[in-house]
Write a protein that holds these residues in place. Structure first.
Motif, PDB file in Angstrom:
ATOM      1  N   PRO A 122       0.981   5.419   2.409  1.00 50.68           N
ATOM      2  CA  PRO A 122       0.465   6.786   2.243  1.00 50.68           C
ATOM      3  C   PRO A 122       1.057   7.796   3.215  1.00 50.68           C
ATOM      4  CG  PRO A 122      -1.096   5.469   3.478  1.00 50.68           C
ATOM      5  CD  PRO A 122       0.035   4.545   3.132  1.00 50.68           C
ATOM      6  N   ASP A 123       2.078   7.399   3.981  1.00 44.40           N
ATOM      7  CA  ASP A 123       2.625   8.310   4.987  1.00 44.40           C
ATOM      8  C   ASP A 123       3.378   9.479   4.362  1.00 44.40           C
ATOM      9  OD1 ASP A 123       4.402   6.191   4.164  1.00 44.40           O
ATOM     10  OD2 ASP A 123       5.861   6.989   5.581  1.00 44.40           O
ATOM     11  N   LYS A 124       3.831   9.300   3.114  1.00 51.85           N
ATOM     12  CA  LYS A 124       4.593  10.373   2.458  1.00 51.85           C
ATOM     13  C   LYS A 124       3.995  10.686   1.093  1.00 51.85           C
ATOM     14  CE  LYS A 124       9.272   9.716   4.363  1.00 51.85           C
ATOM     15  NZ  LYS A 124       9.497  11.091   4.833  1.00 51.85           N
ATOM     16  N   ILE A 125       3.936  11.970   0.775  1.00 53.78           N
ATOM     17  CA  ILE A 125       3.715  12.381  -0.612  1.00 53.78           C
ATOM     18  C   ILE A 125       5.090  12.452  -1.260  1.00 53.78           C
ATOM     19  CG2 ILE A 125       2.885  14.201  -2.121  1.00 53.78           C
ATOM     20  CD1 ILE A 125       0.863  14.964  -0.008  1.00 53.78           C
TER      21      ILE A 125
ATOM     22  N   GLY B  61      -6.998  -4.753  -0.365  1.00 52.00           N
ATOM     23  CA  GLY B  61      -6.327  -4.123  -1.485  1.00 52.00           C
ATOM     24  C   GLY B  61      -4.958  -4.687  -1.819  1.00 52.00           C
ATOM     25  N   GLU B  62      -4.361  -5.455  -0.910  1.00 49.24           N
ATOM     26  CA  GLU B  62      -3.039  -6.036  -1.169  1.00 49.24           C
ATOM     27  C   GLU B  62      -3.202  -7.513  -1.511  1.00 49.24           C
ATOM     28  OE1 GLU B  62       0.172  -5.245   1.431  1.00 49.24           O
ATOM     29  OE2 GLU B  62      -0.566  -3.266   2.008  1.00 49.24           O
TER      30      GLU B  62
ATOM     31  N   LEU C  54       1.998   6.533  -2.938  1.00 43.66           N
ATOM     32  CA  LEU C  54       1.877   5.086  -3.039  1.00 43.66           C
ATOM     33  C   LEU C  54       0.762   4.670  -2.087  1.00 43.66           C
ATOM     34  CD1 LEU C  54       5.645   4.030  -2.949  1.00 43.66           C
ATOM     35  CD2 LEU C  54       4.173   4.255  -4.950  1.00 43.66           C
ATOM     36  N   THR C  55      -0.285   4.070  -2.620  1.00 49.22           N
ATOM     37  CA  THR C  55      -1.477   3.793  -1.816  1.00 49.22           C
ATOM     38  C   THR C  55      -1.179   2.890  -0.632  1.00 49.22           C
ATOM     39  OG1 THR C  55      -2.827   4.041  -3.810  1.00 49.22           O
ATOM     40  CG2 THR C  55      -3.849   2.937  -1.945  1.00 49.22           C
TER      41      THR C  55
ATOM     42  N   PRO D 291      -0.815   0.312  -6.564  1.00 45.23           N
ATOM     43  CA  PRO D 291      -1.610   1.425  -7.071  1.00 45.23           C
ATOM     44  C   PRO D 291      -1.025   2.761  -6.614  1.00 45.23           C
ATOM     45  CG  PRO D 291      -2.698   0.419  -5.191  1.00 45.23           C
ATOM     46  CD  PRO D 291      -1.479  -0.414  -5.481  1.00 45.23           C
ATOM     47  N   ILE D 292      -1.239   3.782  -7.416  1.00 44.63           N
ATOM     48  CA  ILE D 292      -0.745   5.114  -7.078  1.00 44.63           C
ATOM     49  C   ILE D 292      -1.855   6.149  -7.258  1.00 44.63           C
ATOM     50  CG2 ILE D 292       1.648   4.581  -7.709  1.00 44.63           C
ATOM     51  CD1 ILE D 292       1.156   6.117 -10.351  1.00 44.63           C
TER      52      ILE D 292
END
Length: 814
Positions: free
Chosen positions: A591-594, A215-216, A587-588, A512-513
């Motif tokens: 993903p550790d934080k909303i 994905g990156e 942030l895809t 991506p988000i």
């Protein structure tokens, strides 16, 4: 050969008998030939000369094609690690495929650390290109593995400048990013790839986790076609593989394709249109110079009609006469070619000095054998073009009529119409060039007047590239940046200082988000936005307004809920009828934080002043950086912006010293003002404008000289007529009207034709202009008025001379 030798000797005698005429003709042609030589030397190096690789026509660049929904309008995208591995394993059309990415590394061990532009490449990178080292060797399989990857290959220029061309450099160690690397090779002077400013190559190393990332997309891929395989076959194969991977890994690869592009096209595609426009412009200048010299030759031809008539009466054929007359003009053109080489030498130096970073292979531009051959060919063709009309007119003169007339009353044989036609051509071509230059000037003005979304005045910028292993945790790196920025903010004359991972116009991350409360979709279908990491105070330093909500502050730490700022364009895109404040997303890639939107900020042109669409951007706080979900933690550098209350250059030393007080081994690079940074971002457009304007100005001068010379000749020929008119009662204004009308008539006709040509040129310039229509009436009117004014000015001296004719003296002469 005997006749050619005779023509040569006779031509030299004619030139020596008329040194003033010869000098003027050589200078006029020299300017035209020199401009063509300079631009051709660039075109030859950049567009025509084969790339310095083995069988370069078989080398291609392979790009991802991103999903149109996530990346509207984008047709080429960097490649992910896992997809590259599958491409390489599954294709049957390439001999081999290599991957690379750009980076920077700090060289230490001297008085101060130096930041080096580097390329990290797969071990087969050089073999795919067919490139051999000057010294030592390149990478081999296995040297991409951790523990085996501390090898480095040097560019020829860096080897010369840093190590003095030491031929024993192979096997020695240098310190890069705080670790020892062994120099294993030095490339030749012509090998510069993938970029044109890198200094070293190192092996590209992946962990087992990084090898599975799809994905990156951070890397670029090159490949060498198998013998007998063409681009269409390779494209079909890559499309099939892409479809297969999309079905196999829909979460990451759905709607992701691949495109195969010849390496030459990939390198020169962006500069080709501008270079071809400039080549066309200098061709116009040369045609105008030819028309000018043709007019001079026609004026001089009248004095030679008696000579030509006598030679014809003595048995000289028309073909023989034309050959000799053309040989004289070719001699003048060859002299112009020599003068043109001097002009071209200075032109090439200016081009290389100002466009070295924008033109691929700029260091190779020179007056080589092919350019000298081009100059010789152009000189000969120029001599023929400039001389064919005068030679034709002179050789077809009526022998009997000419011999009956006195030398002073020789007929003009329609020469006036021919000279007027040449002036029409000069004016038409000049107007086309002036219109093109006018459009480029308007375009550059629009670019410079565009609001970038921030204030560039009184801002100093610099880059601090940090070795990837310098800080073991995000907290250590955050602490370093806090210390550095605090030091800078305490300096006298500093209003504030901040950091960002990528300055505007300098590229950056697209990620991506996933927006909370909306249906979950695979990453390949998630919307992509620009993401920037900024420190506290960045908005203040750049004068980016907070539209709603708040800016980041010291409370936005790693142990607090994730905070983000979004651009106004992003708020309108994703929450058009709602308030973006308080909305949450992930942030895809992190993903550790909303993360919650705490502020909406003004839009910034992140990709360049000429971008049309407004960026949807997210800003995340430096104080909340964390390890990526797809790999291990690695330190990374940032760009620093320092807003000052005094002229920014006066603080360069103090700002640099403040960095070294925190870390003496930290490299500082790319120190410049933000105004300079912005000016560099539009330097290609500015240089294109300057060159086109210079060529248009030269064309304007040549056209004015053409009008002046034709009108001066006409006045001299009509002295008797003008004297009789004045004796019969004509007033000075009548004489002025007569002369000016005769001079302006071909100019007006040329302008009418030139406007049609300018409309056609506008289509060619469509990709090169910004914020102005290629049929802009204001621009066309302005250049038409300018050309009309210059034409009127060119008629002034001949018109004045006409009014000074003494009618009594004219009657006595009769």
């Amino acid at each position: 050969m005997t006749k050619l030798s005779q023509d040569f000797r006779y031509g030299l005698r004619v030139v020596r008998k008329n040194p003033g005429f010869a000098i003027v003709a050589i200078l006029v042609l020299g300017l035209g030939i020199g401009a063509n030589t300079a631009i051709f030397s660039v075109v030859n190096t950049v567009l025509l000369r084969p790339l310095p690789f083995e069988a370069p026509a078989r080398i291609v660049h392979v790009w991802h094609v991103p999903p149109p929904k996530s990346f509207p309008g984008m047709t080429r995208f960097s490649v992910s690690t896992a997809n590259y591995i599958d491409w390489r394993q599954q294709n049957d059309v390439f001999e081999d495929m290599a991957i690379y990415t750009g980076s920077s590394m700090n060289l230490t061990g001297g008085d101060k650390a130096e930041s080096l532009v580097a390329a990290t490449v797969s071990p087969n990178f050089f073999s795919v290109l067919g490139a051999k080292p000057l010294l030592g060797r390149t990478f081999v399989a296995g040297e991409e593995k951790p523990g085996q990857n501390h090898k480095v290959v040097l560019t020829h220029a860096f080897w010369q400048s840093r190590f003095g061309g030491d031929r024993n450099i192979v096997g020695k160690q240098i310190t890069l990013d705080d670790e020892p690397y062994t120099v294993i090779g030095v490339m030749g002077p012509r090998f510069m790839y993938p970029m044109w400013e890198e200094k070293i190559w190192t092996p590209l190393t992946w962990s087992d986790k990084e090898r599975t990332v799809r994905g990156e997309h951070h890397s670029m891929v090159i490949a060498r076609l198998k013998p007998g395989v063409d681009i269409k076959q390779a494209q079909a194969e890559m499309s099939t593989i892409s479809d297969r991977l999309a079905r196999q890994y829909p979460a990451d690869n759905k709607d992701w394709g691949a495109v195969v592009v010849p390496l030459r096209e990939d390198i020169v595609g962006d500069v080709r249109p501008a270079l071809l426009v400039l080549l066309g412009a200098v061709a116009f200048v040369l045609l105008i110079a030819c028309a000018n010299v043709a007019n001079l030759l026609l004026a001089r031809a009248l004095a030679r009609t008696k000579e030509i008539a006598i030679r014809t009466a003595l048995g000289a054929s028309r073909a023989r006469l034309m050959q000799q007359l053309l040989f004289e003009t070719i001699l003048l053109a060859l002299g112009g070619g020599v003068a043109g080489l001097v002009v071209a030498k200075f032109g090439i130096e200016l081009i290389v000095r100002f466009l070295a970073q924008q033109l691929p292979r700029a260091t190779e531009i020179s007056l080589d054998a092919s350019v000298l051959g081009f100059t010789l060919a152009v000189s000969v063709v120029t001599g023929v073009v400039a001389g064919i009309v005068p030679a034709w007119k002179l050789s077809k003169a009526n022998v009997n009529e000419t011999l009956k007339q006195g030398l002073g009353r020789a007929g003009d044989s329609g020469g006036n119409r021919t000279r007027a036609a040449l002036v029409v051509c000069e004016v038409a071509l000049s107007l086309v060039l002036l219109a093109g230059a006018g459009l480029m000037i308007r375009s550059l003005w629009n670019l410079r007047s565009t609001n970038p979304g921030f204030d560039s005045h009184n801002v100093l910028t610099l880059s601090l590239p940090i070795p990837r292993a310098r800080y073991k945790t995000p907290a250590e790196e955050i602490n370093f940046w806090n210390q550095v920025l605090d030091k800078m903010r305490a300096l006298p004359g500093v209003e504030t200082a901040a950091a960002v991972d990528d300055l505007p116009f300098n590229g950056g991350s697209h990620q991506p988000i996933a927006i909370e409360g909306r249906p979950a979709v695979p990453m390949s279908e998630q919307p992509e936005v620009d993401v920037r990491v900024i420190s506290t105070g960045y908005l203040r330093a750049m004068h980016i307004p907070v539209v709603r909500g708040r800016d980041f502050n010291d409370s936005d730490t790693a142990d607090k809920p994730g905070a983000i700022l979004v651009s106004d364009a992003m708020a309108k895109r994703f929450w058009p009828n709602e308030d973006a404040l308080g909305k949450r997303l992930t942030l895809t890639f992190s993903p550790d934080k909303i993360r919650e939107v705490v502020g909406v900020v003004g839009d910034v042109k992140l990709d360049g002043l000429d971008q049309v669409d407004t960026n949807s951007a997210i800003y995340t706080p430096l104080t909340q950086i964390s390890s990526p979900a797809t790999g291990e933690w690695r330190s990374f550098g940032l760009d620093v912006v320092v807003r000052t209350t005094t002229p920014p250059p006066t603080l360069i030393s103090a700002v640099t010293n403040s960095v070294h007080e925190i870390d003496p081994q930290q490299a500082v690079a790319h120190v410049m003002t933000m105004d300079q940074f912005m000016a560099e971002s539009i330097s290609p457009q500015r240089f294109n404008m300057l060159l086109l304007a210079a060529f248009a100005g030269l064309a304007l001068v040549l056209a004015a000289i053409g009008i002046y010379s034709v009108l001066s000749y006409a006045v001299r020929r009509r002295v008797r007529e003008i004297g009789i008119r004045m004796a019969l009662g004509a007033q000075i204004r009548d004489v002025l009207r007569l002369v000016v009308f005769e001079g302006m008539k071909p100019a007006v006709v040329g302008m009418a034709i030139g406007l049609t040509g300018a409309l056609l040129l506008g289509r060619v310039l469509a990709r090169l202009v910004f914020g102005v229509k290629t049929t802009d009436p204001v621009t066309f009117a302005a250049v038409s008025i300018l050309l009309m004014a210059v034409a009127l000015l060119a008629t002034a001296v001949p018109a004045y001379r006409a009014t000074r004719v003494d009618p009594m003296r004219t009657l006595r002469d009769e």
